[in-house]
Design a protein around this motif. Structure first.
Motif, PDB file in Angstrom:
ATOM      1  N   CYS A  29       0.636  -1.199  -0.439  1.00  0.00           N
ATOM      2  CA  CYS A  29       0.190  -0.265  -0.456  1.00  0.00           C
ATOM      3  C   CYS A  29       0.868   1.198  -0.179  1.00  0.00           C
ATOM      4  O   CYS A  29       1.881   1.177   0.577  1.00  0.00           O
ATOM      5  N   SER A  30       0.202   2.104  -0.499  1.00  0.00           N
ATOM      6  CA  SER A  30       0.791   3.961  -0.383  1.00  0.00           C
ATOM      7  C   SER A  30       1.227   4.720   0.906  1.00  0.00           C
ATOM      8  O   SER A  30       0.053   4.201   1.316  1.00  0.00           O
ATOM      9  N   LEU A  31       2.318   5.263   0.734  1.00  0.00           N
ATOM     10  CA  LEU A  31       2.098   6.573   2.171  1.00  0.00           C
ATOM     11  C   LEU A  31       1.019   7.401   1.356  1.00  0.00           C
ATOM     12  O   LEU A  31       1.688   7.724   0.102  1.00  0.00           O
ATOM     13  N   ALA A  32      -0.022   7.876   1.822  1.00  0.00           N
ATOM     14  CA  ALA A  32      -0.708   9.133   1.450  1.00  0.00           C
ATOM     15  C   ALA A  32      -0.097  10.358   1.572  1.00  0.00           C
ATOM     16  O   ALA A  32       1.556  10.474   2.820  1.00  0.00           O
ATOM     17  N   SER A  33      -0.321  10.990   1.298  1.00  0.00           N
ATOM     18  CA  SER A  33       0.628  12.820   1.401  1.00  0.00           C
ATOM     19  C   SER A  33       0.482  13.267   2.737  1.00  0.00           C
ATOM     20  O   SER A  33      -1.100  13.083   3.301  1.00  0.00           O
ATOM     21  N   TYR A  34       1.375  13.825   3.069  1.00  0.00           N
ATOM     22  CA  TYR A  34       0.974  14.567   3.951  1.00  0.00           C
ATOM     23  C   TYR A  34       2.076  15.532   4.837  1.00  0.00           C
ATOM     24  O   TYR A  34       3.066  15.598   3.808  1.00  0.00           O
ATOM     25  N   ASN A  35       1.366  16.165   4.671  1.00  0.00           N
ATOM     26  CA  ASN A  35       2.430  18.229   5.273  1.00  0.00           C
ATOM     27  C   ASN A  35       3.019  17.709   6.700  1.00  0.00           C
ATOM     28  O   ASN A  35       3.143  17.723   7.728  1.00  0.00           O
ATOM     29  N   ARG A  36       4.844  17.667   6.320  1.00  0.00           N
ATOM     30  CA  ARG A  36       5.398  17.579   6.531  1.00  0.00           C
ATOM     31  C   ARG A  36       5.580  19.005   8.387  1.00  0.00           C
ATOM     32  O   ARG A  36       6.377  18.725   9.145  1.00  0.00           O
ATOM     33  N   ARG A  37       4.969  20.032   7.799  1.00  0.00           N
ATOM     34  CA  ARG A  37       5.353  20.655   9.006  1.00  0.00           C
ATOM     35  C   ARG A  37       4.284  20.261  10.651  1.00  0.00           C
ATOM     36  O   ARG A  37       4.002  21.105  11.537  1.00  0.00           O
ATOM     37  N   ASP A  38       3.130  19.785  10.686  1.00  0.00           N
ATOM     38  CA  ASP A  38       2.581  19.298  11.200  1.00  0.00           C
ATOM     39  C   ASP A  38       2.936  17.789  11.741  1.00  0.00           C
ATOM     40  O   ASP A  38       2.196  17.228  12.905  1.00  0.00           O
ATOM     41  N   TYR A  39       4.014  16.816  11.034  1.00  0.00           N
ATOM     42  CA  TYR A  39       4.032  15.599  12.258  1.00  0.00           C
ATOM     43  C   TYR A  39       5.297  15.647  12.584  1.00  0.00           C
ATOM     44  O   TYR A  39       6.939  15.800  12.247  1.00  0.00           O
ATOM     45  N   PHE A  40       5.652  15.185  13.909  1.00  0.00           N
ATOM     46  CA  PHE A  40       7.018  14.472  14.032  1.00  0.00           C
ATOM     47  C   PHE A  40       7.227  12.936  13.841  1.00  0.00           C
ATOM     48  O   PHE A  40       6.189  12.249  13.095  1.00  0.00           O
ATOM     49  N   LYS A  41       7.942  12.538  13.650  1.00  0.00           N
ATOM     50  CA  LYS A  41       8.520  11.528  12.846  1.00  0.00           C
ATOM     51  C   LYS A  41       9.945  10.167  14.168  1.00  0.00           C
ATOM     52  O   LYS A  41      10.961  11.155  13.791  1.00  0.00           O
ATOM     53  N   VAL A  42       9.167   9.141  14.166  1.00  0.00           N
ATOM     54  CA  VAL A  42      10.430   8.737  14.304  1.00  0.00           C
ATOM     55  C   VAL A  42      10.829   6.833  13.664  1.00  0.00           C
ATOM     56  O   VAL A  42       9.615   6.590  12.989  1.00  0.00           O
ATOM     57  N   SER A  43      12.020   7.257  13.371  1.00  0.00           N
ATOM     58  CA  SER A  43      12.255   6.017  12.599  1.00  0.00           C
ATOM     59  C   SER A  43      13.516   4.807  12.781  1.00  0.00           C
ATOM     60  O   SER A  43      14.254   5.675  13.904  1.00  0.00           O
ATOM     61  N   LEU A  44      13.035   3.785  13.164  1.00  0.00           N
ATOM     62  CA  LEU A  44      14.216   2.890  13.489  1.00  0.00           C
ATOM     63  C   LEU A  44      15.017   2.292  12.867  1.00  0.00           C
ATOM     64  O   LEU A  44      13.853   1.237  11.760  1.00  0.00           O
TER      65      LEU A  44
END
Length: 290
Positions: A29-44
């Motif tokens: 499935c595909s990642l829906a577009s999101y506005n980076r200015r609104d979201y924090f991100k944690v990557s492992l």
């Protein structure tokens, strides 16, 4: 990162709008577009080689790592080896800190501008954190009414695990630093637009605001932008604010006072003077001609 990031989230609830979790490299499935200015991100990051370009710094990641990125600092990933394996989640400040119970993520030690975003992991830490991401992905697909409360607790476990560790990163200055700083500045400038509500206001209004966010001296920022674009930092800021002002005057019925506030002007008269200086017309006279 030049790899596919895809998500596993469903539903139209507030939780679904505020939290998303994914494995890196999934293709179901595909990642829906999101506005980076609104979201924090944690990557492992569990496997693979990459570079994280974060503000004006670059970090080589060739072993398991936990990475925290904030919406107010431009960043990008560049794969330098095989396709990575790992997970990431995106979430709004409101998802984690509901009801004003805790401080804003922008002020937390993990996401505060200027802090180190990368925490390298040993084998046990990597295994433990992967198990949490797996549980979050499993939970988000259930119909349990309180699943986002469980996921919120799991996300807090990840955050507290990181707080117990000291980041250990090796920064290096990327080639053509002036070009990279300019790109980061332009990304950060554009990230503030479009202005969605008359009650919001621009976070960065002056060259010094951008320099502070990018962890460079304002003179260094100005010199880099002038070298690469042939225009001053202030000229770029003014041109983008002016373009947004014209769009808001054309496509909204906001009052001039509300419009001025949303664009970072303390008083409507300041906005009127700014607009007339750059266009020869007042905001109201332009609106009347539409």
């Amino acid at each position: 990162m030049h790899v596919k990031e895809t998500d596993r989230f469903a539903g139209l609830s507030a939780g679904a709008a505020q939290f998303r979790v994914s494995a890196i490299g999934e293709d179901n499935c595909s990642l829906a577009s999101y506005n980076r200015r609104d979201y924090f991100k944690v990557s492992l990051i569990l496997e693979g080689a990459s570079e994280l370009h974060y503000a004006n710094r670059s970090i080589q990641i060739g072993k398991p790592a936990l990475v925290f990125t904030t919406p107010l600092v431009p960043y990008s990933w560049e794969a330098t080896g095989k396709l990575g394996r790992g997970y990431f989640c995106l979430f709004a400040n409101e998802f984690l800190y509901t009801g004003g119970r805790m401080e804003s993520l922008q002020e937390s030690s993990l996401f505060k501008v200027g802090s180190d975003p990368v925490y390298f992991l040993d084998k046990d830490q990597g295994t433990y954190l992967e198990s949490i991401f797996v549980r979050m992905r499993r939970e988000i697909d259930t119909d349990y009414l309180y699943k986002y409360d469980i996921i919120r607790s799991q996300l807090n476990l990840i955050i507290h695990e990181a707080i117990k560790m000291e980041p250990s990163v090796a920064y290096f200055n990327p080639p053509n630093a002036a070009a990279r700083i300019t790109t980061l500045f332009l990304n950060l400038l554009e990230r503030q637009f479009p202005v969605d509500f008359p009650t919001s206001t621009l976070t960065f209004k002056k060259a010094s605001d951008f320099a502070s966010q990018l962890s460079v001296h304002v003179n260094h920022l100005n010199a880099a932008i002038q070298e690469i674009t042939g225009k001053s930092t202030t000229a770029h800021i003014n041109e983008r604010i002016l373009a947004e002002a014209k769009s808001l005057l054309t496509h909204t019925d906001w009052s001039i006072a509300d419009l001025a506030f949303s664009l970072g002007f303390e008083y409507p008269s300041y906005f009127n003077n700014f607009f007339k200086k750059h266009t020869g017309n007042t905001p109201m006279s332009l609106r009347k001609t539409l």
